[in-house]
Design an enzyme around this catalytic site. Structure first.
Site, PDB file in Angstrom:
ATOM      1  N   THR A  30       0.742  -0.938   0.445  1.00 30.37           N
ATOM      2  CA  THR A  30      -0.337  -0.038  -0.477  1.00 30.37           C
ATOM      3  C   THR A  30       0.463   1.294  -0.054  1.00 30.37           C
ATOM      4  O   THR A  30       0.494   2.562  -0.018  1.00 30.37           O
ATOM      5  CB  THR A  30      -1.002   0.341   1.491  1.00 30.37           C
ATOM      6  OG1 THR A  30      -0.096   0.090   2.075  1.00 30.37           O
ATOM      7  CG2 THR A  30      -2.123  -1.169   1.138  1.00 30.37           C
ATOM      8  N   PHE A  63       0.973   4.205   9.151  1.00 24.09           N
ATOM      9  CA  PHE A  63       1.696   5.811   7.655  1.00 24.09           C
ATOM     10  C   PHE A  63       1.897   4.640   6.691  1.00 24.09           C
ATOM     11  O   PHE A  63       2.431   5.604   5.606  1.00 24.09           O
ATOM     12  CB  PHE A  63       2.750   6.493   7.918  1.00 24.09           C
ATOM     13  CG  PHE A  63       3.439   6.162   8.941  1.00 24.09           C
ATOM     14  CD1 PHE A  63       4.699   6.260   7.621  1.00 24.09           C
ATOM     15  CD2 PHE A  63       3.995   5.645  10.372  1.00 24.09           C
ATOM     16  CE1 PHE A  63       5.659   5.414   8.762  1.00 24.09           C
ATOM     17  CE2 PHE A  63       5.347   5.154  10.436  1.00 24.09           C
ATOM     18  CZ  PHE A  63       5.651   4.694   9.770  1.00 24.09           C
ATOM     19  N   TYR A  64       1.864   3.709   5.952  1.00 24.06           N
ATOM     20  CA  TYR A  64       2.121   2.747   5.571  1.00 24.06           C
ATOM     21  C   TYR A  64       0.819   2.720   3.824  1.00 24.06           C
ATOM     22  O   TYR A  64       0.542   1.638   3.799  1.00 24.06           O
ATOM     23  CB  TYR A  64       2.296   1.393   5.634  1.00 24.06           C
ATOM     24  CG  TYR A  64       3.334   0.803   6.512  1.00 24.06           C
ATOM     25  CD1 TYR A  64       4.434   2.006   6.980  1.00 24.06           C
ATOM     26  CD2 TYR A  64       4.100  -0.342   6.952  1.00 24.06           C
ATOM     27  CE1 TYR A  64       5.388   1.875   6.959  1.00 24.06           C
ATOM     28  CE2 TYR A  64       4.735  -0.842   6.914  1.00 24.06           C
ATOM     29  CZ  TYR A  64       5.995   0.370   7.512  1.00 24.06           C
ATOM     30  OH  TYR A  64       6.975   0.298   8.022  1.00 24.06           O
ATOM     31  N   GLY A  65       0.970   4.310   4.134  1.00 19.72           N
ATOM     32  CA  GLY A  65      -0.142   4.424   2.356  1.00 19.72           C
ATOM     33  C   GLY A  65       0.461   5.477   1.991  1.00 19.72           C
ATOM     34  O   GLY A  65       1.362   6.162   2.608  1.00 19.72           O
TER      35      GLY A  65
END
Length: 371
Positions: A30, A63-65
């Site tokens: 993502t 915050f992996y987007g």
């Protein structure tokens, strides 16, 4: 249920939890250009394959987007468990946080904070996204993605203790207290040996996450491996395949898709990429003669070498992939045992190849977002 690969016990208060010797990183599914996000049907098949192959330790981040949807990875995980509830208790979930998500969404910059109010807000957002309060997945392990250099690490650890499910002594009154229970166990990310030792005196540490691969061996050079071995702390090695360089499939910089974060990093620059590619090429050329009693791929060779960097087997590589076959291949590397002569041959190759460029880029270094 027995695991198809060897397992290792986490450290600190999580010492009763066993995870596969190879874990699974979900970031790449993502944290990319929205047009390259992995479709759910592909992601779900890969996520199932990881657990079924013994890689039950999942690593994600709040915050992996992309900037437009920082929580994309957590949302993916919720959708997976909603569709596959039987897998929820099989997975040990680690979530990185401690970043200002509002600032990231506005300007695309990530800044660490260990302030109690920031951490509590972050944890509540994570729990809400995972649906924890309504029966969704718990946060088994929580780690600040980077050290907040404005706050002593000891204070940061007390803040984490007060939000965890741990019982601890108040540093001011000495009174025994119970944390708020927003997550279970504490971990660290991107820290040096001195910081680890200071933190471990205050709070139990389950694992330390740090970049570690044939391309990045500072965990050894800076004493992180030694400190974790002494303290009984697991090392979660992210980017163990050199961000794809040691996968055996990345042959050219042009194969990296537009919008991929690697295109911004020094070691993948036009100037350095081909120079650095000579190292995995050298390992690939001798792959057939190494591990002579076994047939191994370049990925398996690299991960097996990394696992054996610690005699105590505290190193757990957490490679990421969106392909089920690849996640099974990576997991099975935990069953590969290299001979001492084979390890020495790999080490000889590493000594003869210089790494060109730093881990990230100048902008990240200027903002101090890595240790």
């Amino acid at each position: 249920m027995s695991s198809p690969i060897p397992q290792v016990s986490l450290g600190g208060s999580a010492s009763h939890i066993k995870i596969g010797q190879v874990g699974f990183g979900l970031m790449g599914m993502t944290w990319c250009d929205p047009s390259n996000t992995t479709p759910d049907e592909v992601a779900f098949e890969t996520m199932k394959a990881s657990v079924d192959s013994g890689s039950n330790f999942w690593n994600t981040g709040a915050f992996y987007g992309p900037q437009s949807d920082p929580l994309a990875n957590l949302k993916l995980i919720k959708r997976f468990f909603d569709a596959n509830p039987s897998y929820k208790e099989k997975v040990v979930l680690s979530v990185k946080g401690g970043m200002d998500l509002e600032n990231y969404a506005k300007v695309g910059a990530l800044a660490p904070s260990a302030k109690i109010e920031v951490l509590e807000k972050d944890l509540n957002i994570i729990r809400q996204t995972l649906g924890t309060e309504s029966g969704g997945k718990e946060i088994d392990l929580y780690e600040m993605a980077r050290v907040d250099r404005t706050i002593p690490i000891e204070e940061a650890m007390f803040n984490l203790l007060s939000l965890s499910s741990q019982t601890y002594k108040d540093p001011k009154t000495g009174e025994e207290k119970k944390g708020k229970g927003l997550f279970h166990h504490i971990s660290l990310s991107e820290v040096g040996a001195q910081t680890i030792r200071k933190a471990a005196k205050v709070a139990p540490i389950a694992f330390v996450e740090i970049e570690y691969s044939p391309l990045e061996r500072s965990a050894e050079e800076l004493g992180v491996v030694k400190a974790c071995e002494e303290l009984g702390i697991v090392i979660a090695a992210y980017s163990p395949l050199g961000k794809g360089m040691f996968s055996g499939t990345l042959k050219s910089r042009s194969e990296i898709p537009q919008g991929d974060l690697r295109l911004r990093w020094d070691r993948f620059s036009e100037e350095n990429f081909e120079k650095n590619l000579s190292l995995p090429q050298a390992l690939e050329q001798v792959c057939s003669k190494l591990a002579s009693d076994q047939t191994v791929t370049p990925s398996q060779l690299t991960l097996a070498w990394l696992i054996q960097r610690s005699e105590k087997r505290i190193i757990v590589p957490i490679p990421g992939t969106s392909k089920p076959d690849r996640v099974r291949e990576n997991a099975s590397s935990a069953n590969v045992t290299l001979k001492e002569s084979e390890i020495q041959e790999i080490d000889r190759i590493l000594q003869n190849h210089k790494v060109h460029g730093d881990r990230y880029n100048q902008v990240i270094r200027q903002h101090g977002l890595w240790a």
